[in-house]
Design a protein around this motif. Structure first.
Motif, short mmCIF file in Angstrom:
data_model
loop_
_atom_site.label_atom_id
_atom_site.label_comp_id
_atom_site.label_asym_id
_atom_site.label_seq_id
_atom_site.Cartn_x
_atom_site.Cartn_y
_atom_site.Cartn_z
N ASP A 6 0.83 -1.19 0.00
CA ASP A 6 0.00 0.00 0.00
C ASP A 6 0.87 1.25 0.00
OD1 ASP A 6 -2.53 1.28 0.04
OD2 ASP A 6 -2.21 1.73 2.16
N LEU A 7 1.96 1.28 0.79
CA LEU A 7 2.85 2.43 0.83
C LEU A 7 3.57 2.62 -0.50
CD1 LEU A 7 4.48 2.12 4.36
CD2 LEU A 7 2.94 3.91 3.56
N LEU A 8 3.94 1.52 -1.16
CA LEU A 8 4.65 1.61 -2.43
C LEU A 8 3.77 2.13 -3.55
CD1 LEU A 8 6.74 -1.68 -2.35
CD2 LEU A 8 7.56 0.65 -1.97
N SER A 9 2.47 1.98 -3.42
CA SER A 9 1.57 2.43 -4.48
C SER A 9 1.22 3.92 -4.37
CB SER A 9 0.28 1.61 -4.47
OG SER A 9 -0.46 1.89 -3.31
N VAL A 10 1.58 4.55 -3.27
CA VAL A 10 1.29 5.97 -3.08
C VAL A 10 2.32 6.78 -3.85
CG1 VAL A 10 1.16 7.84 -1.38
CG2 VAL A 10 0.29 5.56 -0.82
N PRO A 11 1.88 7.72 -4.71
CA PRO A 11 2.84 8.54 -5.45
C PRO A 11 3.64 9.44 -4.50
CG PRO A 11 0.61 9.31 -5.85
CD PRO A 11 0.51 8.07 -5.01
N PRO A 12 4.88 9.76 -4.84
CA PRO A 12 5.67 10.66 -3.98
C PRO A 12 4.94 11.98 -3.79
CG PRO A 12 7.00 9.75 -5.77
CD PRO A 12 5.58 9.35 -6.03
N GLU A 13 5.13 12.59 -2.62
CA GLU A 13 4.44 13.83 -2.28
C GLU A 13 4.82 14.99 -3.18
OE1 GLU A 13 4.74 14.79 1.85
OE2 GLU A 13 4.29 12.75 2.45
N ASP A 14 6.05 14.98 -3.73
CA ASP A 14 6.49 16.11 -4.53
C ASP A 14 6.02 16.02 -5.99
OD1 ASP A 14 8.10 14.10 -5.52
OD2 ASP A 14 9.97 14.97 -4.80
N GLY A 15 5.33 14.95 -6.35
CA GLY A 15 4.80 14.82 -7.69
C GLY A 15 5.73 14.18 -8.69
N TYR A 16 6.98 13.90 -8.32
CA TYR A 16 7.92 13.25 -9.23
C TYR A 16 7.70 11.74 -9.21
CZ TYR A 16 10.50 17.61 -9.41
OH TYR A 16 10.86 18.91 -9.60
N PRO A 17 8.02 11.06 -10.31
CA PRO A 17 7.91 9.61 -10.32
C PRO A 17 8.87 9.00 -9.29
CG PRO A 17 8.36 10.48 -12.53
CD PRO A 17 8.48 11.61 -11.57
N GLU A 18 8.58 7.78 -8.87
CA GLU A 18 9.41 7.13 -7.86
C GLU A 18 10.86 6.96 -8.31
OE1 GLU A 18 7.84 3.59 -6.09
OE2 GLU A 18 5.85 4.46 -6.01
N ASP A 19 11.08 6.78 -9.63
CA ASP A 19 12.45 6.59 -10.11
C ASP A 19 13.20 7.92 -10.21
OD1 ASP A 19 10.92 7.48 -12.22
OD2 ASP A 19 11.11 5.63 -13.36
N GLY A 20 12.54 9.05 -9.96
CA GLY A 20 13.19 10.33 -9.82
C GLY A 20 13.43 11.12 -11.09
N TYR A 21 13.06 10.62 -12.25
CA TYR A 21 13.31 11.38 -13.48
C TYR A 21 12.04 11.58 -14.28
CZ TYR A 21 13.27 6.94 -16.04
OH TYR A 21 12.90 5.74 -16.58
N VAL A 22 12.11 12.57 -15.17
CA VAL A 22 11.05 12.84 -16.13
C VAL A 22 11.68 12.77 -17.52
CG1 VAL A 22 9.65 14.22 -14.55
CG2 VAL A 22 11.42 15.34 -15.92
N ASP A 23 10.88 12.82 -18.57
CA ASP A 23 11.47 12.75 -19.91
C ASP A 23 12.07 14.09 -20.31
OD1 ASP A 23 9.56 14.40 -21.26
OD2 ASP A 23 8.24 12.69 -21.54
N GLY A 24 12.81 14.08 -21.40
CA GLY A 24 13.55 15.24 -21.85
C GLY A 24 12.73 16.45 -22.23
N ASN A 25 11.43 16.30 -22.39
CA ASN A 25 10.60 17.46 -22.68
C ASN A 25 10.67 18.48 -21.55
OD1 ASN A 25 9.51 16.76 -25.27
ND2 ASN A 25 8.36 15.17 -24.23
N ALA A 26 10.99 18.03 -20.35
CA ALA A 26 11.08 18.92 -19.19
C ALA A 26 12.23 19.91 -19.32
CB ALA A 26 11.25 18.10 -17.91
N VAL A 27 13.23 19.60 -20.09
CA VAL A 27 14.40 20.47 -20.23
C VAL A 27 14.45 21.19 -21.58
CG1 VAL A 27 16.05 18.81 -21.18
CG2 VAL A 27 16.85 20.53 -19.62
#
Length: 101
Positions: A6-27
């Protein structure tokens, strides 16, 4: 579902994915400002593994001092983009080739 799952399924509070990265469109916007042209069409070639990819396909880490752009194939650090007072600093790191179509 147990408490751990249940804890693992909750998205991080800061809105970032659990693996910590977003795609290159962000930059892409910041790179476009730094290079003076549309960064979405730029193709990078990684100096570590030789992979060719568009900026949009990279992995961007935003929780760092600046934006860290990594190769999607081997995770080598390709670009570091830092927003400083009155300037934008773009450091090319592990890039063999940068193609501006």
């Amino acid at each position: 579902m147990n408490a751990e799952e249940d804890l693992l399924s909750v998205p991080p509070e800061d809105g970032y994915p659990e693996d910590g990265y977003v795609d290159g469109n962000a930059v892409a916007g910041a790179m476009s400002l730094a290079l003076g042209r549309d960064a979405t069409t730029i193709v990078l070639q990684c100096a570590e593994c030789g992979d060719r990819h568009r900026v949009a396909e990279t992995r961007v880490y935003l929780r760092c001092p600046g934006m860290v752009v990594r190769c999607p194939a081997c995770s080598a650090c390709e670009v570091l983009l830092v927003d400083r007072p009155r300037r934008l600093q773009l450091t090319l790191m592990s890039i063999r080739k940068l193609e501006l179509p």
